[in-house]
Motif scaffolding. Structure first.
Motif, short mmCIF file in Angstrom:
data_model
loop_
_atom_site.label_atom_id
_atom_site.label_comp_id
_atom_site.label_asym_id
_atom_site.label_seq_id
_atom_site.Cartn_x
_atom_site.Cartn_y
_atom_site.Cartn_z
N ILE A 57 -12.98 8.26 -19.88
CA ILE A 57 -12.01 7.47 -19.15
C ILE A 57 -11.42 8.66 -18.20
CG2 ILE A 57 -10.25 7.29 -20.55
CD1 ILE A 57 -10.24 4.61 -19.34
N GLU A 58 -10.91 9.70 -19.07
CA GLU A 58 -10.01 10.68 -17.93
C GLU A 58 -11.20 11.04 -16.42
OE1 GLU A 58 -6.91 11.44 -18.47
OE2 GLU A 58 -6.91 10.29 -20.43
N ASP A 59 -12.16 11.58 -17.02
CA ASP A 59 -13.07 11.53 -16.02
C ASP A 59 -13.04 10.81 -14.75
OD1 ASP A 59 -13.65 14.57 -16.77
OD2 ASP A 59 -15.72 13.65 -17.91
N ILE A 60 -12.72 9.60 -15.19
CA ILE A 60 -13.04 8.51 -13.84
C ILE A 60 -11.59 7.85 -13.39
CG2 ILE A 60 -14.16 5.80 -13.94
CD1 ILE A 60 -15.72 5.91 -15.88
N TYR A 61 -10.75 8.25 -14.21
CA TYR A 61 -9.54 8.32 -14.46
C TYR A 61 -9.40 8.82 -12.59
CZ TYR A 61 -6.50 6.23 -17.26
OH TYR A 61 -5.93 5.09 -17.80
N TYR A 65 -21.46 5.50 -16.31
CA TYR A 65 -20.97 4.93 -14.63
C TYR A 65 -21.48 6.42 -13.86
CZ TYR A 65 -18.11 1.63 -17.04
OH TYR A 65 -17.77 0.71 -18.24
N LYS A 66 -21.98 5.57 -12.98
CA LYS A 66 -21.89 6.57 -12.00
C LYS A 66 -21.70 6.49 -10.65
CE LYS A 66 -25.26 9.19 -9.74
NZ LYS A 66 -25.72 10.59 -9.71
N LYS A 67 -20.59 5.09 -10.25
CA LYS A 67 -19.80 5.35 -9.04
C LYS A 67 -18.31 4.58 -9.06
CE LYS A 67 -20.59 3.72 -4.23
NZ LYS A 67 -21.63 2.95 -3.28
N ALA A 68 -17.98 4.53 -8.65
CA ALA A 68 -16.55 4.02 -8.52
C ALA A 68 -15.69 3.86 -7.42
CB ALA A 68 -16.01 5.00 -9.44
N GLY A 69 -15.05 2.97 -6.73
CA GLY A 69 -14.21 2.29 -5.96
C GLY A 69 -13.72 2.23 -6.46
N VAL A 70 -12.50 2.42 -4.52
CA VAL A 70 -11.02 1.31 -4.31
C VAL A 70 -10.88 1.03 -2.91
CG1 VAL A 70 -8.33 1.62 -4.01
CG2 VAL A 70 -9.69 2.60 -6.03
N ILE A 71 -10.65 -0.71 -3.07
CA ILE A 71 -10.87 -1.35 -2.06
C ILE A 71 -8.48 -1.74 -1.58
CG2 ILE A 71 -11.62 -2.96 -0.65
CD1 ILE A 71 -14.05 -3.07 -2.38
N PHE A 72 -8.33 -1.84 -0.64
CA PHE A 72 -6.97 -1.63 -0.71
C PHE A 72 -7.23 -3.36 0.04
CE2 PHE A 72 -4.22 1.73 -1.12
CZ PHE A 72 -4.71 1.91 -2.44
N SER A 73 -6.62 -4.63 0.16
CA SER A 73 -6.29 -5.37 1.03
C SER A 73 -5.18 -6.24 1.32
CB SER A 73 -7.62 -6.63 0.75
OG SER A 73 -7.29 -7.30 -0.63
N GLN A 74 -5.48 -7.28 2.24
CA GLN A 74 -4.52 -7.99 2.15
C GLN A 74 -3.56 -6.78 2.96
OE1 GLN A 74 -2.93 -10.92 -0.12
NE2 GLN A 74 -4.54 -12.08 -1.24
N LEU A 94 1.71 6.41 -5.29
CA LEU A 94 2.43 6.52 -6.35
C LEU A 94 2.10 5.18 -7.15
CD1 LEU A 94 4.52 9.25 -6.03
CD2 LEU A 94 5.71 9.04 -7.37
N GLN A 95 2.93 4.64 -6.57
CA GLN A 95 2.47 2.96 -6.93
C GLN A 95 0.88 2.58 -7.02
OE1 GLN A 95 5.65 2.83 -8.61
NE2 GLN A 95 5.70 0.79 -8.67
N LEU A 96 0.45 2.78 -5.40
CA LEU A 96 -0.99 2.76 -5.70
C LEU A 96 -1.99 3.27 -6.53
CD1 LEU A 96 -0.96 2.36 -1.90
CD2 LEU A 96 -0.65 0.16 -3.52
N VAL A 97 -1.41 4.69 -7.09
CA VAL A 97 -2.60 5.18 -7.70
C VAL A 97 -2.83 4.51 -9.15
CG1 VAL A 97 -2.79 7.65 -8.83
CG2 VAL A 97 -2.48 7.79 -6.25
N LYS A 98 -0.93 3.89 -9.98
CA LYS A 98 -0.76 4.01 -10.79
C LYS A 98 -1.14 2.13 -11.11
CE LYS A 98 3.78 2.27 -11.54
NZ LYS A 98 4.76 2.27 -11.88
N ILE A 99 -1.43 1.84 -10.32
CA ILE A 99 -1.71 0.31 -10.48
C ILE A 99 -3.21 0.56 -10.27
CG2 ILE A 99 -2.32 -2.00 -9.05
CD1 ILE A 99 0.89 -1.14 -7.93
N SER A 100 -3.74 1.23 -9.78
CA SER A 100 -5.77 2.10 -9.65
C SER A 100 -6.06 1.71 -11.59
CB SER A 100 -5.79 2.22 -8.95
OG SER A 100 -5.71 1.91 -7.55
N CYS A 101 -5.31 3.00 -11.51
CA CYS A 101 -5.30 2.96 -12.87
C CYS A 101 -5.42 2.26 -14.21
CB CYS A 101 -4.68 4.44 -13.39
SG CYS A 101 -4.66 6.13 -12.35
N ARG A 102 -4.07 1.38 -13.75
CA ARG A 102 -3.87 0.87 -14.22
C ARG A 102 -5.28 -0.15 -14.71
NH1 ARG A 102 2.33 -0.92 -13.92
NH2 ARG A 102 3.01 1.28 -15.53
#
Length: 419
Positions: free
Chosen positions: A258-262, A338-347, A318-326
């Protein structure tokens, strides 16, 4: 009249600009981590190499047919795209950049007698200025201009410019144009249309507007009207702010720690945050996803995704990284690799138009000043000079075994001429 300037096999063409010896040779460009084919020369297409085909499936063909393979070099492609668009912009009344390799052109005020020659000139001058071949399509609407551009690529005698003006010519072209290739008709609608005996663009035109709307909604009706020379898709010479911002990537190998995916998710969230601030926006919802390698049939498969609402809309890394990791912690399962990950910002909304939250759990003013300083440093000294500690100090490892140089953006890779 509207035009479409479409770069031919764009990523391949960018590589050929700096390696002219590749002319006439089959060439392909691969996606991130050298996974799938995303650009093909005409010679590679003739060998039967398909778009999106995993590279491991065509390795025998690559070796036997002397196919030149490149890893994707988006820094080079992005800069070459800018040069192409600047060249076109200097010759036309208005331009709408549609994608990295396409631009719509507004020919308002230009007499129809000059359009064919003007299209040829745009193609010729752009090739001279940048080395990138482009195909011009000109017609009454964006959809018809797309079709004209396809014809320009297909028939060399058109001299890189196809002008569709007369109704008789348009109907003749549409009578043989596959309905699934019409801009705006996706795979699902194409299947439905064929099941109803509609195989060509002209068949689609001959359907009643009531039937089209009932089967394909107002979006399909707009496409139908565009093929009838009624412009319904507006020309936009300014770029709208993004409603969603996404960063995702495949890993060079499967990750179970999980640290690598973090680190990867932190990098993705930070990248999205930077893009968010560039358009002066804030986001109030984040989606994080992780998935396994579906090509590995010998391994268990998993796709996990979570959507997290944000109480106080923000652009703070700072906030958005913290929320994404949680969010990652809630969907991560140590039993999978896991082979792939992603983050999507919306609204996403404009920062200046967003109401503050009196119950906010962080000091907005301090975060704003800190992000401003962060962006200033990275602009002055280079991207990722300052990063969040959660991202780690090493870049995400990716396969790029066939990567070309950044000829136009790096002094270290600048072309040397021996005299």
């Amino acid at each position: 009249m509207l035009g479409l300037a479409d770069c031919n096999n764009f990523f391949v063409s960018c590589e050929r600009v700096f390696k002219p010896s590749l002319a006439g040779r089959p060439v392909v460009v691969l996606s991130n981590n050298d996974g799938c084919v995303i650009s093909r020369s005409n010679e590679a297409k003739a060998l039967g190499i398909k778009m999106g085909e995993p590279v491991f499936k065509i390795m025998d063909l690559v070796r036997n047919s002397d196919v030149k393979v490149f890893s994707s070099n988006y820094v080079l492609y992005g800069d070459m795209s800018r040069r192409v668009m600047d060249s076109i912009r200097n010759m036309v009344p208005a331009i709408e950049v549609y994608s990295i390799d396409e631009a719509f052109i507004d020919f308002s005020g230009v007499s129809t007698e000059k359009l064919k020659v003007m299209g040829e000139a745009i193609s010729r001058v752009t090739r001279r200025d940048t080395g990138i071949p482009i195909s011009m399509g000109i017609s009454h609407t964006k959809t018809l201009a797309k079709i004209a551009s396809r014809l320009s690529k297909k028939y060399p005698r058109l001299n890189n410019s196809c002008f569709l003006e007369k109704d008789s010519d348009i109907r003749k072209v549409l009578s043989t144009f596959p309905v699934e290739d019409v801009w705006g008709i996706g795979r699902r609608y194409a299947k439905m249309l064929r099941n109803n005996g509609i195989n060509t663009a002209l068949d689609f035109c001959n359907a009643s507007p009531e039937w089209v709307k009932s089967k394909m909604s107002i979006v399909g009706l707009k496409t139908w009207k565009e093929l009838h020379q009624e412009s319904c898709i507006t020309f936009e010479d300014s770029v709208d702010d993004k409603k969603q911002i996404c960063t995702s990537r495949s890993f060079s190998k499967e990750l179970s720690n999980i640290e690598d995916i973090y680190q990867a998710v932190s990098y993705f969230a930070s990248n999205c945050s930077e893009k968010l601030r560039k358009q002066k926006g804030v986001c109030s919802q984040i989606q994080v996803f992780i998935l396994t390698n579906y090509f590995r049939e010998d391994m268990p498969q998993c796709y996990q995704s979570i959507v997290v609402p944000i109480e106080t809309a923000t652009d703070s890394t700072l906030q958005l990284v913290k929320i994404s990791c949680r969010a990652l912690e809630q969907i991560y399962n140590p039993l999978f690799s896991y082979k792939k990950a992603g983050v999507i910002f919306s609204q996403i909304s404009k920062k200046e138009e967003t109401t503050g939250n009196i119950f906010c759990d962080f000091e907005v003013a301090k975060h704003t000043n800190l992000m401003s300083a962060l962006d200033d440093v990275n602009i002055k000294y280079g991207r990722n000079t300052l990063v969040m500690a959660a991202q780690g100090v090493e870049k995400i490892k990716a396969f790029s075994n066939h990567l070309s140089k950044r000829y136009t953006t790096s002094w270290d890779d600048i072309i040397e001429v021996k005299i």
